[in-house]
Design a protein around this motif. Structure first.
Motif, PDB file in Angstrom:
ATOM      1  N   ALA A  49      14.597 -16.351  23.575  1.00  0.00           N
ATOM      2  CA  ALA A  49      14.688 -15.029  22.941  1.00  0.00           C
ATOM      3  C   ALA A  49      14.605 -15.148  21.417  1.00  0.00           C
ATOM      4  O   ALA A  49      13.983 -14.308  20.752  1.00  0.00           O
ATOM      5  N   LEU A  54      13.167 -11.772  19.691  1.00  0.00           N
ATOM      6  CA  LEU A  54      13.829 -10.655  20.368  1.00  0.00           C
ATOM      7  C   LEU A  54      15.227 -10.443  19.804  1.00  0.00           C
ATOM      8  O   LEU A  54      15.824  -9.382  19.954  1.00  0.00           O
ATOM      9  N   ILE A  78       8.179  -6.536  15.201  1.00  0.00           N
ATOM     10  CA  ILE A  78       7.427  -5.874  16.280  1.00  0.00           C
ATOM     11  C   ILE A  78       5.971  -6.353  16.243  1.00  0.00           C
ATOM     12  O   ILE A  78       5.386  -6.703  17.264  1.00  0.00           O
ATOM     13  N   ARG A  81       5.803  -9.976  17.466  1.00  0.00           N
ATOM     14  CA  ARG A  81       5.869 -10.064  18.932  1.00  0.00           C
ATOM     15  C   ARG A  81       4.550  -9.613  19.556  1.00  0.00           C
ATOM     16  O   ARG A  81       4.082 -10.174  20.536  1.00  0.00           O
ATOM     17  N   ARG A  82       3.978  -8.582  18.968  1.00  0.00           N
ATOM     18  CA  ARG A  82       2.762  -8.002  19.524  1.00  0.00           C
ATOM     19  C   ARG A  82       1.564  -8.950  19.372  1.00  0.00           C
ATOM     20  O   ARG A  82       0.754  -9.072  20.276  1.00  0.00           O
ATOM     21  N   PHE A  87       4.692 -13.160  26.353  1.00  0.00           N
ATOM     22  CA  PHE A  87       5.834 -13.447  27.225  1.00  0.00           C
ATOM     23  C   PHE A  87       5.403 -13.513  28.688  1.00  0.00           C
ATOM     24  O   PHE A  87       4.641 -12.654  29.164  1.00  0.00           O
ATOM     25  N   PRO A 107      -0.557  -4.495  26.089  1.00  0.00           N
ATOM     26  CA  PRO A 107      -0.245  -5.063  24.762  1.00  0.00           C
ATOM     27  C   PRO A 107      -1.380  -4.866  23.759  1.00  0.00           C
ATOM     28  O   PRO A 107      -1.126  -4.692  22.561  1.00  0.00           O
ATOM     29  N   PHE A 110      -1.009  -1.450  22.386  1.00  0.00           N
ATOM     30  CA  PHE A 110       0.023  -1.436  21.326  1.00  0.00           C
ATOM     31  C   PHE A 110      -0.559  -1.939  20.008  1.00  0.00           C
ATOM     32  O   PHE A 110      -0.200  -1.461  18.936  1.00  0.00           O
TER      33      PHE A 110
END
Lengths: 233, 469
Positions: A49, A54, A78, A81-82, A87, A107, A110
């Motif tokens: 994480a 996260l 964000i 992560r994108r 994941f 994704p 996004f």
């Protein structure tokens, strides 16, 4: 390159403080396929994480491609992560009312990838992981566990991440399917030069990875390293 | 994400249909109440600007010819005519003429018991000594400054034309009984105060009493009767019933409360429209209640959905969705449900607005209106909704002073009867705006219902979701 420098993660549990990770440090090169093994509650998912931005460590820093992700504001996290992370979950976690194709597209949606481009890429990725066009139109409930995990891997690859984090990716699969999945991840690691870190309690998985770390009670140590490992068969 | 939100509606069809049905009832009720509120509000505004907004000024201590003191004068009226909120001032001057050489007319009605009784008030001993003497009934002449007094519902000009009420022409409109009794038609002449008067028209005022008299420009009557500058009464029309009190107070201040007696029908009319005010309030509260109920439904549904999909939210965050994007997805879902509910609600609103409004008005308004109407104890015979100062009721010309007070009562009576009829005439206006209101209701409900779920979404931690596995 990923450099984890002396990170500690503490949680409050009632009046007590639980140390989930205790001064963990390690580094992984780009394109490495690494595994972190440990028993349940050892802190391996917490480490995953933290690497996936996260949550933030209580202390220490995590440098990914020369950027300290522990100091990033939420808006940048964000984006991180994108665009930089993919994941893969133990229970696949596909969105149930979307088809396999739509799950892989998500994704990229996004990230603002153009509609036609994301559809093409999603189809390519699904073909690459062995999901044919018929199954691409199916919802997750009509796919087997192994197929769902393949879709999950395709989804993780959507935005061409530099790091794929997989949490017990074979945990819900039988041994043959599990081996196929880990082989697929290894192939991707080698072909796209993508760094992959899997956390698992399955010691058998470690024989397929380049580097293995063992985590016990929040403390991490290098278990083994296979510099010459090739494509698994 | 909007499309994903819309698509999410199909995840649980049974639940979605239930929510849509509940929302459609809630929005339908909100629309019915909104339309009712608007219709009633508009009706109240109309009533306030057309009924019960008149003030009558009489000389202090005198009404008509009864009592003492001095008449109102044109000078006094000029002092108040420019006061704010006054729409119109109608002046009247009353005179009675006795048939004879000066006036070659005969009264169309015999004195009878009432005429004798009223005449005896003026000469008690004569009538005690001559019980069989039948007096000649005087003829009432009304000078008017505005023809609205002799126009309107229930009144008809059977021949001829209206005169110019601001002129001093020697013309008159005569009641149909007076005309037939004296064989007069339009264009004929007769003598009044030794002056030749031309009949400009014959009128049916709707009552025997009013049809026994005549009407002429006030200036003409002032000149002929030697009452230059004098006025028997003035009726002031105010722009709204809500401004009546302030105008009364200003008139009192200008003219002095000892110089004039001021009356209005404001209170009576206010009482009569009170039921409408109540329905208006009920509609407003029901409208707010319906919107709140709809919002609570969406709130609970969204909270339930967010809780159900907590893991999914965590996954979406882990794969790069921002709180904003996830919120859009959830709000799109609830907005889709609400808009479908709104479309059904609009149909419900269109179908039921008028029946519900009609039921509300009939059940809530009928009893209070009736009691208010009866409570005045006023005869409404011969009322003139369009113009106030028309003689009405019994009493005869001998008692013109009492009749003058009945003029005011007739205004009140007219107002109440007009309200009574207008109550039955309330309709919800259904047009394209209802679509706008429906969509607006949906947006309000969704916005109110989304606030807490959005906070819940922002609090979902993707790390906890992964750890939960």
């Amino acid at each position: 390159m990923i450099k984890v420098d002396n990170i500690t993660k503490k949680f409050k549990s009632g009046d007590n403080t639980v140390i989930a990770l205790d001064s963990v440090s390690f580094s992984i090169n780009k394109g490495d396929f690494a595994s972190i093994i440990g028993k349940s509650g050892s802190g391996k998912t917490t480490l995953l994480a933290l690497l996936g931005a996260l949550e933030k460590p209580t202390e220490g820093s995590i440098i990914v491609n020369d950027e300290d992700i522990t100091k990033m504001p939420e808006s940048k996290l964000i984006k991180y992560r994108r665009e930089k992370i993919g994941f893969v979950f133990q229970q696949y976690n596909l969105i149930p009312n979307l088809t396999a194709l739509e799950n892989v597209i998500l994704p990229m949606e996004f990230a603002g990838v153009k509609t036609q481009d994301r559809i093409k890429r999603a189809k390519d990725l699904l073909n690459k992981v062995g999901i044919d066009s018929t199954k691409q139109k199916r919802k997750p409930s009509r796919l087997s566990g192994g197929e769902q995990q393949r879709v999950s891997i395709a989804r993780a690859l959507g935005n061409k991440p530099s790091l794929i984090l997989a949490d017990e990716p074979t945990g819900n699969l039988d041994s043959t399917t599990g081996k196929n999945i880990i082989t697929l991840l290894d192939k991707l690691s080698k072909s796209d030069n993508t760094t992959i870190i899997i956390v698992t309690h399955d010691l058998n998985m470690t024989k397929y990875t380049d580097i293995t770390f063992k985590i016990t009670d929040g403390k991490l140590r290098l278990d083994k390293k296979k510099p010459d490992i090739g494509i698994l068969s | 994400m909007i499309l994903h939100g819309v698509k999410n509606v199909t995840r649980n069809i049974t639940r979605s249909i239930s929510i849509i049905l509940i929302l459609s009832v809630s929005i339908g009720l909100a629309l019915i109440m909104l339309l009712s509120y608007r219709a009633i509000n508009e009706k109240i505004s109309n009533i306030k600007s057309s009924i019960g907004n008149t003030i009558t000024i009489n000389p202090a201590g005198s009404q008509g010819f009864e009592g003492g003191g001095n008449p109102i004068t044109e000078t006094q009226i000029n002092e108040i005519k420019n006061l704010p909120n006054i729409v119109q001032i109608t002046e009247t001057l009353l005179a009675t003429i006795t048939p004879g050489s000066e006036n070659n007319l005969t009264s169309p009605i015999k004195a009878g018991k009432l005429g004798k009784r009223f005449a005896s008030f003026q000469n008690q001993s004569f009538y005690n000594n001559n019980p069989n003497f039948s007096p000649s009934v005087p003829i009432v002449v009304t000078g008017i400054s505005n023809t609205s007094i002799i126009t309107g519902e229930g009144i008809s000009l059977t021949s001829g034309n209206l005169f110019n009420p601001s002129s001093n022409d020697n013309v008159a409109i005569i009641g149909k009984n007076l005309a037939s009794n004296n064989n007069l038609t339009t264009g004929d002449t007769f003598t009044l105060y030794n002056t030749k008067i031309t009949v400009s028209g014959v009128i049916n005022m709707g009552t025997r009493f009013a049809n026994d008299g005549m009407y002429m420009p006030i200036l003409t009557l002032q000149n002929l009767s030697g009452q230059q500058n004098d006025i028997s009464a003035a009726t002031i029309t105010v722009n709204s019933i809500t401004n009546v009190n302030s105008v009364i107070s200003q008139i009192n201040s200008k003219l002095g409360s000892n110089n004039v007696d001021i009356t209005s029908s404001q209170t009576t009319v206010s009482n009569a429209i009170a039921p409408l005010e109540s329905i208006k309030n009920i509609s407003l509260y029901s409208l707010i209640g319906s919107l709140i109920a709809g919002s609570v439904i969406i709130l609970l549904i969204m909270i339930m959905t967010v809780r159900e999909r907590k893991k999914e939210i965590g996954v979406l965050k882990a794969i790069g969705a921002s709180n904003f994007l996830i919120t859009i997805e959830f709000v799109s879902e609830s907005l889709t449900l609400t808009i479908i509910g709104a479309i059904l609600g609009i149909f419900i609103g269109i179908l039921l607005a008028n029946p519900v409004l009609s039921t509300l008005v009939n059940t809530s308004a009928s009893t209070p209106i009736q009691s208010s109407f009866q409570g005045t104890g006023v005869s409404t015979r011969g009322i003139n909704p369009g113009g106030p100062l028309i003689p009405s009721g019994g009493g005869g010309v001998f008692n013109i002073g009492r009749r003058a007070s009945r003029f005011i009562s007739s205004i009140t009576g007219a107002g109440e009867q007009k309200i009574l009829s207008t109550f039955k005439d309330i309709h919800a206006i259904i047009n394209l705006n209802i679509l706008l209101y429906g969509i607006l209701s949906a947006l309000i409900i969704t916005m109110l219902g989304s606030v807490i779920p959005v906070l819940l979404i922002s609090k979902v931690s993707p790390a906890e979701i992964i750890r939960g596995e």
